[in-house]
Design an enzyme around this catalytic site. Structure first.
Site, PDB file in Angstrom:
ATOM      1  N   CYS A 288       0.800  -1.231   0.000  1.00 54.51           N
ATOM      2  CA  CYS A 288       0.000   0.000   0.000  1.00 54.51           C
ATOM      3  C   CYS A 288       0.826   1.271   0.000  1.00 54.51           C
ATOM      4  O   CYS A 288       0.535   2.212  -0.755  1.00 54.51           O
ATOM      5  CB  CYS A 288      -0.982  -0.013   1.166  1.00 54.51           C
ATOM      6  SG  CYS A 288      -0.225  -0.029   2.814  1.00 54.51           S
ATOM      7  N   HIS A 343      -2.898   1.352   6.751  1.00 51.91           N
ATOM      8  CA  HIS A 343      -3.107   1.361   5.304  1.00 51.91           C
ATOM      9  C   HIS A 343      -2.809   2.769   4.807  1.00 51.91           C
ATOM     10  O   HIS A 343      -3.117   3.756   5.487  1.00 51.91           O
ATOM     11  CB  HIS A 343      -4.534   0.958   4.943  1.00 51.91           C
ATOM     12  CG  HIS A 343      -4.801   0.980   3.468  1.00 51.91           C
ATOM     13  ND1 HIS A 343      -4.069   0.231   2.573  1.00 51.91           N
ATOM     14  CD2 HIS A 343      -5.695   1.684   2.722  1.00 51.91           C
ATOM     15  CE1 HIS A 343      -4.520   0.454   1.347  1.00 51.91           C
ATOM     16  NE2 HIS A 343      -5.497   1.344   1.411  1.00 51.91           N
ATOM     17  N   ASP A 366      -7.001   6.028  -3.820  1.00 44.84           N
ATOM     18  CA  ASP A 366      -6.305   4.849  -3.287  1.00 44.84           C
ATOM     19  C   ASP A 366      -5.962   3.890  -4.426  1.00 44.84           C
ATOM     20  O   ASP A 366      -6.844   3.226  -4.973  1.00 44.84           O
ATOM     21  CB  ASP A 366      -7.183   4.157  -2.254  1.00 44.84           C
ATOM     22  CG  ASP A 366      -6.460   3.026  -1.532  1.00 44.84           C
ATOM     23  OD1 ASP A 366      -5.311   2.715  -1.905  1.00 44.84           O
ATOM     24  OD2 ASP A 366      -7.038   2.459  -0.581  1.00 44.84           O
TER      25      ASP A 366
END
Length: 691
Positions: A288, A343, A366
């Site tokens: 991530c 995250h 994202d």
């Protein structure tokens, strides 16, 4: 880039009339004026809605502005627009192309032309042609190309951001910090965005050219590239490789021998260079923070203010997550959903005319490929304010992002496959959301911008309630678990279980305490430490049970990036009710020392010496210790020092010679490992100035 470009005569008849010989793109002046210095050595790079100057230089025949007119032609794919060059001092029209010559810009053999694009121009590489028109002739010259970017300095641009300190941090800065670990102990991981590294801007433009949108319909794609909402959706999908020729391939478990382990990256430039040089094959591997940091680089290059954001305890899946524990406190790998200890995504600043002014500002984007948005692996842009207001129908992907920061967690206690207790945690998910401060490595807490309900203070004890008794009455027992201090390698881990008996009856309790190692994005592995005891508690008593895990119990199983999951189950012997409390934390690791001789500010293309060292603070000997030093833009390849045995208290060190090829912020990363296990990782920021 060269300050002049020789023209190519493409149409018309060469005769005694004036001929165009060179075009000076005035790169130094334009790059300084447009805040694009260092972005490219190949192209003129300018920002939309702001004039830039080019100087036409003619052959020996003098250009006569009364007999011959100039027309510029800018082209993008098969689209082109002709711009008559005017003698004027009028203001520029922000909605159309214009080209002006001011008094004093005309000389016998040259003319300075100020070109201004519409403020909503598309982000792309444009071709420029100059036409010289006389009454009976026309001559045309290909004179080169220029790159047009978004303009966050300009109020009419949808990416306008008002404060200069914000522009410096979210556009111009090539250095950032990713926050990792747990809310209990945050780790600052520096990242070099690298937008001033050679070839990075060109890689970002290539990314747009090979997107599915451009391949399907290039002209339509060019038209939509004026919109930062569209750009962010295209780029978000292209950072991962799940839908085509994207940059990064993700991997979250098993080995990484056929690529680079995600934790070994320290900057975006190396990743983008590898993607381009391999003919756009996906770079292995990302997780991530790597996906998010590369996305942040591309957005900053294109002129869209962006920052990397970390959500601690981020839910992945549903707004209601289930977790399973044994009656002895061991977390079980039974849930289809998961909560990552952290995250990382990106916030991009832009106006949202599609939603209304109330949704302008920071938008979540994202790129980690978790789910599809309109059939493509991407997420956002979604206004942060929509998450805070629970506008779950807002485009794009508001419900998914809301669950990431505000899901409820049901923790079930199982015995023999049957549920014997449960806890509801409404505050653990998204309990801390961080980004880097402006001008500092310290974090800024963004939790309140995402969540409207009052947050618990960081570091406070989390209390969970047991399930109600069969009669529906509260069992009157409250259990919490806290970690004492900041656990450090070589020291015991101290914990305190607090039990409060709010009932009027004494109780006989059995305590089961369990510790497991886990990765940030997965369920724990097998337990490495357990303890149990039987205690009595009087009515109204607050009982504090202290426990320690000595270093000898965890040093053999704990690696550098691991997280510890601790859970306690309190069992009432008489009623057989069970109460659960959990904590997850990481351990402070020994630091690797990195020192630059002469200081941390160096000049380009000058050699400097860096001293890297590590002292073993573990209580055990490290077999096969390897000290590795890497630094994109500073070092070629890896530099290593090795010791067969690194005794407790012993030092391992490596001296390396560094030399920077470009200006900006660079990072040296040093890793100490043994037996293929990372023990410690440290970073050192180096500021490089032009010679």
């Amino acid at each position: 880039m060269d300050c002049t470009q020789q023209t190519k005569h493409i149409r018309g008849t060469a005769n005694s009339q004036c001929q165009l010989k060179f075009v000076n793109f005035e790169s130094d002046e334009n790059h300084n004026s447009h805040e694009t210095e260092g972005l490219s050595k190949k192209h003129l790079v300018v920002r939309r809605g702001k004039p830039f100057k080019v100087t036409l230089m003619f052959s020996s025949q003098t250009w006569n502005s009364h007999r011959e007119s100039l027309v510029l032609e800018v082209s993008l794919g098969s689209q082109s627009e002709r711009i008559p060059v005017q003698f004027s001092e009028e203001r520029y029209d922000p909605h159309s192309w214009s080209a002006k010559i001011y008094p004093g810009d005309v000389h016998p053999q040259s003319a300075g032309i100020h070109i201004c694009s519409p403020v909503r121009s598309s982000v792309a590489l444009y071709r420029l042609v100059v036409h010289i028109k006389a009454r009976q002739s026309r001559r045309s010259y290909r004179v080169g190309a220029f790159v047009l970017l978004c303009n966050p300095w300009l109020k009419d641009d949808p990416v306008y951001i008002p404060l200069d300190v914000q522009i410096q941090e979210y556009i111009k800065s090539d250095y950032g910090v990713v926050y990792m670990g747990t809310p209990h102990l945050n780790i600052n991981r520096p990242w070099s965005f690298g937008q001033y590294e050679p070839g990075v801007l060109e890689a970002c433009l290539t990314l747009l050219q090979v997107s599915p949108q451009h391949v399907r319909d290039g002209n339509k794609d060019y038209i939509h590239r004026s919109d930062p909402v569209y750009l962010s959706r295209v780029i978000c999908a292209m950072v991962n490789r799940n839908d085509g020729l994207g940059i990064l391939e993700g991997k979250w478990q098993d080995g990484y021998n056929d690529g680079v382990k995600p934790t070994e990256w320290s900057g975006s430039a190396d990743i983008l260079h590898r993607w381009v040089s391999s003919n756009r094959r996906p770079v292995r591997y990302g997780q991530c923070w790597v996906f998010a940091s590369v996305l942040c680089t591309v957005m900053r290059v294109l002129g869209i203010p962006s920052r990397v954001v970390t959500v601690f305890n981020a839910a992945h899946g549903n707004p209601k997550i289930q977790e399973y524990y044994s009656s002895a406190g061991e977390k079980l790998d039974l849930s289809k959903d998961s909560i990552w200890n952290f995250h990382v995504w990106v916030e991009c600043w832009m106006r949202r005319p599609d939603l209304g002014a109330e949704f302008d500002g920071w938008q979540v984007v994202d790129p980690t490929p978790q789910g599809k948005s309109a059939g493509v692996y991407r997420c956002g842009p979604c206004p942060v304010v929509a998450i805070r207001r629970c506008c779950l129908g807002a485009p794009y992907d508001a419900s998914f992002i809301y669950a990431s920061v505000d899901a409820n967690v049901v923790k079930l206690i199982l015995q023999g496959g049957k549920e014997v207790g449960r806890e509801l945690d409404t505050e653990g998910v998204g309990q801390l959301i961080y980004t880097k401060s402006i001008g500092s490595d310290a974090p800024v807490n963004l939790t309140g911008t995402y969540k409207s309900k009052k947050q618990k203070q960081h570091g406070s004890k989390r209390t969970t309630q047991g399930s109600t008794s069969p009669g529906g009455m509260s069992p009157g027992l409250e259990v919490s678990l806290s970690i004492v201090g900041v656990p450090s390698v070589g020291e015991s881990i101290s914990m305190c279980v607090t039990v409060t008996n709010q009932s009027s009856s004494p109780r006989l309790l059995r305590e089961h305490l369990n510790a497991q190692i886990k990765d940030f994005n997965s369920n724990p592995e097998q337990s490495f430490w357990t303890t149990r005891k039987e205690v009595r508690i009087r009515p109204g008593e607050v009982l504090r049970l202290h426990h320690t895990i000595p270093p000898s119990e965890y040093e053999s199983v704990l690696a550098g990036d691991d997280i510890v999951n601790v859970a306690v189950v309190i069992n009432d012997v008489r009623t057989e009710e069970r109460f659960l409390a959990t904590q997850e934390f990481n351990i402070s690791l020994p630091q690797i020392t990195i020192e630059i001789k002469g200081g941390d500010s160096i000049q380009m293309k000058e050699q400097h010496t860096a001293q890297v060292s590590f002292i073993n603070t573990f209580t055990k000997t490290l077999d096969g210790a390897v000290l590795t030093v890497v630094g994109s833009g500073l070092l070629q390849g890896k530099q290593e020092a090795r010791l067969v045995l690194l005794q407790p208290g012993q030092k391992i060190e490596k001296t390396v010679t560094i030399m920077a090829s470009s200006a900006g912020t660079k990072l040296l990363m040093a890793t100490l490992s043994h037996g293929n296990r990372v023990v410690s990782r440290s970073f050192h920021k180096v500021s490089v100035t032009a010679a």
